[in-house]
Motif scaffolding. Sequence first.
Motif, short mmCIF file in Angstrom:
data_model
loop_
_atom_site.label_atom_id
_atom_site.label_comp_id
_atom_site.label_asym_id
_atom_site.label_seq_id
_atom_site.Cartn_x
_atom_site.Cartn_y
_atom_site.Cartn_z
N VAL A 4 37.40 16.25 63.62
CA VAL A 4 37.87 15.70 62.35
C VAL A 4 39.19 16.37 62.02
O VAL A 4 39.51 17.44 62.54
CB VAL A 4 36.85 15.92 61.22
N ASP A 7 33.46 18.74 63.66
CA ASP A 7 32.87 18.11 62.48
C ASP A 7 32.03 19.07 61.64
O ASP A 7 31.84 18.85 60.44
CB ASP A 7 32.01 16.92 62.94
N GLU A 17 37.48 11.58 59.32
CA GLU A 17 37.06 11.24 60.68
C GLU A 17 38.27 10.75 61.47
O GLU A 17 39.15 10.08 60.93
CB GLU A 17 35.98 10.17 60.66
#
Length: 302
Positions: free
Chosen positions: A167, A245, A259
């Motif tokens: 991310v 993440d 994302e």
Amino acid sequence: MELRHLRYFLAVAETRHFGKAAEALHMAQPPLSQAIRRLESELGVELFTRTTRQVALTGAGEVFRTDVERILKAVDEAAARVGRFASGVEGVLRVGLTGSASYRQLPALARLLKREMPHVMMEVHTEMLTPAQELGLIERRLDVGLLRPPTRQEGIEHCLLANEPLVVAVPEEHWLAEAETVRVEQLRHEAFIMYGAALGSVVNDAVVRSCLASGFYPHCAYEVTETSAALALVAAGLGIAVLPDSIRSAPREGVLCKEVDDALSVPLVLAWRTNDESPLLRNLLGVLERNGVLLDRTEGVA
């Protein structure tokens, strides 16, 4: 003075009767009486007053009883503890982990150990990249590591815990702040905050490969040694950071995580020494397997 003599004394003190104490100890009464006499002789005091009808503790006997109870309790607890240690249900587990794993995987592991292995204490060493954890395992300074493969040292086995997408962390005033998702191409002109090149970061490698696949090489404006430092610089508006993440599990003020549709993922594994036969490690692996934490077991190679 022998421990068995202290247990004899306590049995008589509790029953106030030599016959009943001998029965409870599964021994004959005469040897018990003789043992108590020898104990009194050794101490130089009378512990009991004896009549044809009853046995009672003397004042010295009452004081001695308090200490004997404490001593025998400590001995029994020590025996139980060493048994738990030998069977791998008690001890200290030295855990190394990469910085991003401290946000999601460390709390989950700590909760699981508290529930399943309550007598095990964790000694946590965080912000360790893969090469440092490998060295810690080989040198026996760590028992397990939460690291990102590949591993390059011989004698390290590992099992997959998670395959994490990357991310992008951006300042809350960034032009991508309102975006639902991001593509790597959109980061072409950004200032990247990355781990130091000399640290051998697997995340860095994945970030660079993701950028190269989109036709550019990331511009590294700042190098850091810790994930928390990278997020601090993002919050200060000094650049963006592409990270696993798991950092989303601990939101940071001034930082938004988006994302990235086309970025690579980075695996996270539990690693340990292949030849480690400790009961504690075996129990840990059993607990993790029973709870569905371990996903795919492989051996590291040089």
